[in-house]
Design a protein around this motif. Structure first.
Motif, short mmCIF file in Angstrom:
data_model
loop_
_atom_site.label_atom_id
_atom_site.label_comp_id
_atom_site.label_asym_id
_atom_site.label_seq_id
_atom_site.Cartn_x
_atom_site.Cartn_y
_atom_site.Cartn_z
N SER A 125 -3.77 -34.06 41.05
CA SER A 125 -4.49 -33.80 39.80
C SER A 125 -5.98 -33.92 40.12
O SER A 125 -6.38 -34.80 40.89
CB SER A 125 -4.09 -34.87 38.77
OG SER A 125 -5.13 -35.01 37.82
N LEU A 126 -6.80 -33.06 39.50
CA LEU A 126 -8.24 -33.15 39.77
C LEU A 126 -8.91 -34.22 38.90
O LEU A 126 -10.10 -34.49 39.05
CB LEU A 126 -8.91 -31.78 39.57
CG LEU A 126 -8.56 -30.76 40.65
CD1 LEU A 126 -9.20 -29.40 40.36
CD2 LEU A 126 -8.95 -31.24 42.05
N ASP A 127 -8.15 -34.86 38.01
CA ASP A 127 -8.72 -35.96 37.23
C ASP A 127 -8.96 -37.18 38.11
O ASP A 127 -9.97 -37.86 38.00
CB ASP A 127 -7.76 -36.37 36.10
CG ASP A 127 -7.79 -35.36 34.96
OD1 ASP A 127 -8.74 -34.55 34.93
OD2 ASP A 127 -6.87 -35.39 34.14
N ASP A 128 -7.97 -37.48 38.95
CA ASP A 128 -8.06 -38.73 39.73
C ASP A 128 -7.74 -38.52 41.21
O ASP A 128 -7.67 -39.50 41.96
CB ASP A 128 -7.13 -39.79 39.13
CG ASP A 128 -5.68 -39.34 39.10
OD1 ASP A 128 -5.38 -38.26 39.64
OD2 ASP A 128 -4.83 -40.07 38.55
N PHE A 129 -7.51 -37.28 41.63
CA PHE A 129 -7.21 -36.93 43.03
C PHE A 129 -5.87 -37.49 43.52
O PHE A 129 -5.60 -37.49 44.72
CB PHE A 129 -8.34 -37.39 43.98
CG PHE A 129 -9.70 -36.90 43.57
CD1 PHE A 129 -9.97 -35.54 43.54
CD2 PHE A 129 -10.70 -37.79 43.20
CE1 PHE A 129 -11.22 -35.07 43.16
CE2 PHE A 129 -11.95 -37.34 42.81
CZ PHE A 129 -12.22 -35.98 42.80
N ASN A 130 -5.05 -37.97 42.60
CA ASN A 130 -3.75 -38.52 43.00
C ASN A 130 -2.63 -37.50 42.79
O ASN A 130 -2.81 -36.49 42.10
CB ASN A 130 -3.46 -39.80 42.19
CG ASN A 130 -4.18 -41.00 42.79
OD1 ASN A 130 -4.26 -41.11 44.01
ND2 ASN A 130 -4.71 -41.87 41.96
N LEU A 131 -1.47 -37.79 43.37
CA LEU A 131 -0.32 -36.88 43.27
C LEU A 131 -0.01 -36.52 41.84
O LEU A 131 -0.01 -37.40 40.95
CB LEU A 131 0.92 -37.57 43.85
CG LEU A 131 1.28 -37.36 45.31
CD1 LEU A 131 2.59 -38.08 45.63
CD2 LEU A 131 1.39 -35.88 45.67
N ASP A 132 0.30 -35.25 41.61
CA ASP A 132 0.71 -34.79 40.29
C ASP A 132 2.24 -34.89 40.23
O ASP A 132 2.93 -34.21 41.00
CB ASP A 132 0.24 -33.34 40.13
CG ASP A 132 0.87 -32.67 38.92
OD1 ASP A 132 1.37 -33.39 38.02
OD2 ASP A 132 0.88 -31.43 38.87
N PRO A 133 2.78 -35.73 39.34
CA PRO A 133 4.24 -35.96 39.32
C PRO A 133 5.05 -34.68 39.12
O PRO A 133 6.12 -34.53 39.71
CB PRO A 133 4.44 -36.92 38.13
CG PRO A 133 3.11 -37.57 37.94
CD PRO A 133 2.08 -36.57 38.36
N ALA A 134 4.51 -33.72 38.32
CA ALA A 134 5.27 -32.47 38.11
C ALA A 134 5.35 -31.69 39.42
O ALA A 134 6.40 -31.11 39.75
CB ALA A 134 4.58 -31.63 37.04
N SER A 135 4.27 -31.68 40.16
CA SER A 135 4.28 -30.98 41.45
C SER A 135 5.24 -31.67 42.42
O SER A 135 5.96 -31.02 43.19
CB SER A 135 2.86 -30.93 42.02
OG SER A 135 2.88 -30.37 43.29
N VAL A 136 5.27 -33.00 42.36
CA VAL A 136 6.21 -33.75 43.22
C VAL A 136 7.64 -33.31 42.92
O VAL A 136 8.41 -32.97 43.83
CB VAL A 136 6.08 -35.28 42.97
CG1 VAL A 136 7.21 -36.05 43.65
CG2 VAL A 136 4.72 -35.79 43.47
N GLU A 137 7.96 -33.25 41.63
CA GLU A 137 9.34 -32.90 41.25
C GLU A 137 9.67 -31.49 41.74
O GLU A 137 10.79 -31.23 42.21
CB GLU A 137 9.54 -33.04 39.74
CG GLU A 137 11.01 -33.07 39.35
CD GLU A 137 11.30 -33.87 38.09
OE1 GLU A 137 10.39 -33.98 37.26
OE2 GLU A 137 12.43 -34.38 37.97
N GLY A 138 8.67 -30.59 41.65
CA GLY A 138 8.90 -29.20 42.10
C GLY A 138 9.08 -29.09 43.61
O GLY A 138 9.54 -28.06 44.10
N CYS A 139 8.71 -30.10 44.35
CA CYS A 139 8.78 -30.04 45.83
C CYS A 139 10.05 -30.69 46.39
O CYS A 139 10.25 -30.70 47.61
CB CYS A 139 7.58 -30.74 46.44
SG CYS A 139 6.07 -29.78 46.33
N LEU A 140 10.87 -31.28 45.52
CA LEU A 140 12.03 -32.01 46.04
C LEU A 140 13.06 -31.05 46.64
O LEU A 140 13.20 -29.92 46.17
CB LEU A 140 12.70 -32.82 44.92
CG LEU A 140 11.79 -33.84 44.21
CD1 LEU A 140 12.56 -34.57 43.11
CD2 LEU A 140 11.20 -34.84 45.19
#
Ligand SMILES: Cc1ncc(COP(=O)(O)O)c(C=O)c1O
Length: 404
Positions: A125-140
């Motif tokens: 996320s560009l808000d905090d530069f941390n992993l975006d949970p939705a993107s994580v789920e899409g990569c499983l």
């Protein structure tokens, strides 16, 4: 092309570095503040005659566990080892996939590769530069075994959402808390939220030592037991080796210094937060954007990182004024030559790509003085005002800059 001449290149670099009046990091200034206490603790340890896995490491583990609010801490030789041992102790091994961020230090991914596992890069996320949970789920995928969120720059990752994804898919979560000792989210200190977490005591970190060092934290006795074994050649007890391990022990001398620093870490974090708030005020609403930390989180600012479309102009302007800035990180991990050979998978990481082109870290460390902070603010404002007047700010000569 003629061959590059390494000694001359080194000389130029050191001349440039000495031109900065305000450094990005300053571990020496931090040391000077606690010099008496650190020197006496180190001297006592030298006199003890015990330099490996003695009283200092045992006490440091207890004290850090109390500070973090976790059941177990295992002190190791570096943050990189803390990640490797955490992942291994959580059962990650050859062929497993671990979903993580491409916008982080290389050690996050190299720890995965070291175990024969495969990093899978999700977007941030560009808000905090941390992993975006939705993107994580899409990569499983079928081989996904773990999620490795990084609490980047000291800002906690969105752990509630990440833990929910992990729960839905029966995955282990290992926190890369190397940059975030003392950060909080969900009412807890980081290091408490996943199955295990890794901390680094590299000298510029929130809790910086005087060499390399790291720690694994966990609330699971079995994970702690395996990490403890792995750091000491796989030994369950003297001369009894159960598994292939590492030599990854924190030195007694480092533990002696870190125990002193840990006593002062809260005051150092509050100073970091106060400097960050002073920077936030000067850039609010302008062309330079500060991190938006998650609701209720405590950011510890191991780095103060902004985003700015004209990042290189801002960096040159501040550099010419004697203010050292850094680009963390100039490219997503998968764009390093390492990954021409090393296995990886990735989702759409376009926000990570944008971040690499626009981020800039400003000087921030506990011993930064009020006048230095005021000077950085003034120079930031000069650049912002010039830009707002529609003029591309021009970098002054290097010699001119810096507070007295
Ligand atoms: C996000 C992150 N992970 C892991 C590490 C590795 O820590 P160390 O340098 O102590 O091995 C670092 C340290 O720089 C880091 O910033």
């Amino acid at each position: 092309m003629p061959p590059t001449d390494p000694p001359r290149m080194l000389e130029v670099k050191s001349m440039e570095e000495s031109a900065y009046k305000i450094k990005l990091f300053n571990p020496l200034a931090e040391y000077k503040r606690y010099e008496g206490e650190i020197a006496s603790s180190v001297a006592k340890t030298l006199q003890s005659g015990r330099y490996i896995l003695g009283e200092q490491v045992a006490l440091f583990e207890e004290e850090l566990a109390r500070y973090l609010g976790v059941e177990h801490v295992v002190a190791v030789a570096s943050g990189t080892d803390a990640l490797t041992l955490s992942l291994a102790a959580c059962g990650v091994g050859p062929g497993d996939e671990v979903v993580t961020s491409p916008f982080t230090f290389i050690a996050t991914a190299s720890a995965i590769l070291r175990l024969g596992a495969v990093p899978v890069f999700a977007d941030i996320s560009l808000d905090d530069f941390n992993l975006d949970p939705a993107s994580v789920e899409g990569c499983l995928g079928e081989r996904t075994r773990a999620i490795l969120p990084v609490h980047l720059f000291g800002c906690p990752a969105p752990m509630r959402e990440i833990l929910e994804v992990a729960e839905r898919h029966d995955l282990v979560v290992v926190e890369d808390a190397a940059q975030a000792l003392g950060a909080e989210i969900m009412g807890q200190r980081v290091g408490n939220l996943g199955t295990a977490a890794a901390f680094s005591f590299y000298p510029t970190k929130v809790l910086g030592g005087y060499g390399d060092g790291g720690a694994v934290s966990t609330n699971h006795a079995e994970v702690a037991k395996v990490a403890r074994m792995l750091r000491n050649h796989g030994a369950a007890e003297r001369n009894l080796y159960l598994t292939l391990g590492y030599n990854s022990r924190l030195d007694e001398l480092q533990a002696a210094a870190l125990r002193v620093k840990l006593k002062h870490v809260e005051e150092m974090i509050e100073e970091r937060r106060a400097i960050a708030a002073a920077y936030d005020r000067v850039i609010a609403g302008g062309p330079v954007e500060a991190t938006r930390q998650p609701q209720g989180a405590r950011h510890v600012y191991s780095l103060y990182t902004v985003m700015c479309e004209k990042r290189d102009s801002l960096k040159d302007f501040l550099g010419a004024a004697g203010v050292e800035c850094g680009v963390y990180y100039p490219r997503p991990l998968y764009r390093n030559a390492l990954f021409e050979k090393a296995p990886f998978r990735k989702g759409d990481c376009s926000r990570a790509e944008t971040a690499c082109g626009e981020v800039l870290s400003l000087p921030l460390y506990p011993a930064l003085t009020e006048s230095e902070v005021a000077y950085v603010r003034e120079k930031l404002l000069d650049w912002i005002k010039a830009l707002e007047r529609g003029r591309e700010p021009i970098a002054e000569s290097r010699q001119a800059g810096g507070p007295r």
